[in-house]
Design an enzyme around this catalytic site. Structure first.
Site, PDB file in Angstrom:
ATOM      1  N   LYS A   1      36.584  67.261  55.587  1.00  0.00           N
ATOM      2  CA  LYS A   1      36.183  66.209  54.648  1.00  0.00           C
ATOM      3  C   LYS A   1      36.739  64.876  55.163  1.00  0.00           C
ATOM      4  CE  LYS A   1      34.788  64.362  50.729  1.00  0.00           C
ATOM      5  NZ  LYS A   1      33.353  64.119  50.549  1.00  0.00           N
TER       6      LYS A   1
ATOM      7  N   CYS B   1      30.205  55.945  53.838  1.00  0.00           N
ATOM      8  CA  CYS B   1      30.278  56.528  52.493  1.00  0.00           C
ATOM      9  C   CYS B   1      29.741  55.510  51.481  1.00  0.00           C
ATOM     10  CB  CYS B   1      31.709  56.916  52.143  1.00  0.00           C
ATOM     11  SG  CYS B   1      31.804  57.555  50.453  1.00  0.00           S
TER      12      CYS B   1
HETATM   13  C1  SIN Z   1      31.758  61.203  49.127  1.00  0.00           C
HETATM   14  O1  SIN Z   1      32.849  61.794  49.150  1.00  0.00           O
HETATM   15  O2  SIN Z   1      31.495  60.373  48.236  1.00  0.00           O
HETATM   16  C2  SIN Z   1      30.725  61.484  50.155  1.00  0.00           C
HETATM   17  C3  SIN Z   1      31.208  61.133  51.496  1.00  0.00           C
HETATM   18  C4  SIN Z   1      30.261  60.283  52.260  1.00  0.00           C
HETATM   19  O3  SIN Z   1      29.147  60.007  51.816  1.00  0.00           O
HETATM   20  O4  SIN Z   1      30.620  59.853  53.353  1.00  0.00           O
END
Ligand code: SIN
Length: 310
Positions: free
Chosen positions: A46, A129
């Site tokens: 992540k 993001c």
């Molecule tokens: C998120 O955690 O909001 C998604 C991550 C991303 O879109 O890079």
């Protein structure tokens, strides 16, 4: 006929063309271990930030008939937790790709420097993001991308790639490719979700997710044509030394094959992994092998980038 799906990103050998995307089910050690035990050829974390984040308020993810919408807000353990986890992740026997997503160039410099001094194989810097209230996507600010790349690509020898937002105009593909060519960027990952989309439930008369007034990143089948176009455009604009990881709507072997024709060196799976779990990697791998065998292709290079003109 046996089909070899092995590939290589920036000198890192991968047993197959398929890996997880930074996104679903890759935040905790337990989730990353499941990926390590699956047919995913790498373990992608992540996107991490300087400190632990809860992420955005719930509900922040919803399945849709042809994909999903999400506004997770980068829930993650904080980069130091992933740094400490690197030896355990490496012990799972796969390439480890850390995704980082700082809120400033200084954050990204600190995190990239730390991972440059670790055993991770690849560093993917997430410039795209769309889900942090008040924070614009760096990938749409070309000046900031250039400044950030100048700072981040001199911090060590480990290959750095960037995760891009979806682009929609040829002038943007060209402008971004010109910037990328100035720096030793080894790979790009495209595309992130299409940010700031809105799904409304007509029964409740409300958005279906809570953060940002319901605005979230659209994923899955809806965005496959955009992912394919981004991979294709960048493959035509960038030298072969910049490799491309395709993402967006891959849920079967044929989808993965289409990304190969567009020019992808590898692909990442997000929504399908979220919905189906880690068994998707083996299923898609087998489907891709069967489809390629049917066409007489025995390895990726036979079809990579070979989209035929009409
Ligand atoms: C998120 O955690 O909001 C998604 C991550 C991303 O879109 O890079």
């Amino acid at each position: 006929m046996s089909v070899d799906l092995s590939t290589n990103i920036a000198g890192v050998n991968l047993s197959s063309y398929l890996m997880n995307a930074s996104g679903p089910k890759c935040t905790t050690w337990e989730e990353l271990e499941v990926i390590g035990q699956s047919a995913s050829s790498a373990i992608v974390t992540k996107s991490c930030t300087m400190a632990f984040r809860e992420g955005n308020p719930e509900p922040r993810y919803s399945d849709l008939p042809l994909g999903s919408i999400q506004s997770m807000g980068l829930p993650n353990l904080g980069y130091k937790a992933y740094l400490e986890m690197v030896p355990q992740l490496k012990a799972l026997g796969k390439a480890v790709v850390v995704s980082i997503s700082g809120f400033s160039i200084e954050d990204n410099i600190e995190m990239v420097s730390a991972f440059q001094n670790s055993d991770v194989d690849l560093i993917e810097v997430n410039f795209s993001c769309p889900n942090i209230p008040g924070k614009a996507q760096v990938a749409y600010d070309f000046e900031q991308v250039e400044t950030a790349l100048a700072a981040l690509t001199v911090l060590g020898d480990k290959p750095i790639g960037i995760k891009l937002a979806p682009y929609f105009d040829m002038s943007h593909f060209i402008a971004m490719a010109e910037i990328l060519k100035k720096f030793p960027v080894k790979f790009i990952t495209c595309v992130n979700s299409i940010g700031n989309t809105l799904i409304i439930d007509p029964e409740t008369e409300s958005p279906i997710i809570k953060p940002k007034g319901g605005f979230g990143g659209l994923c899955g089948d809806y965005i496959k044509p955009i992912g394919l176009a981004n991979v294709r455009a960048f493959r035509e604009l960038l030298p072969e030394s910049v490799q491309i990881i395709g993402v967006g709507g891959i849920k079967n072997g044929v989808d993965a094959f289409e990304y190969l024709l567009a020019g992808a060196d590898a692909v990442q799976i997000a929504t399908c992994f979220e919905k189906e779990g880690a068994v998707c990697f083996e299923r898609i791998e087998n489907e891709l092998k069967a489809f390629m065998a049917q066409k007489g292709y025995t390895k990726l290079i036979d079809a990579k980038g070979k989209l035929k003109p009409l």
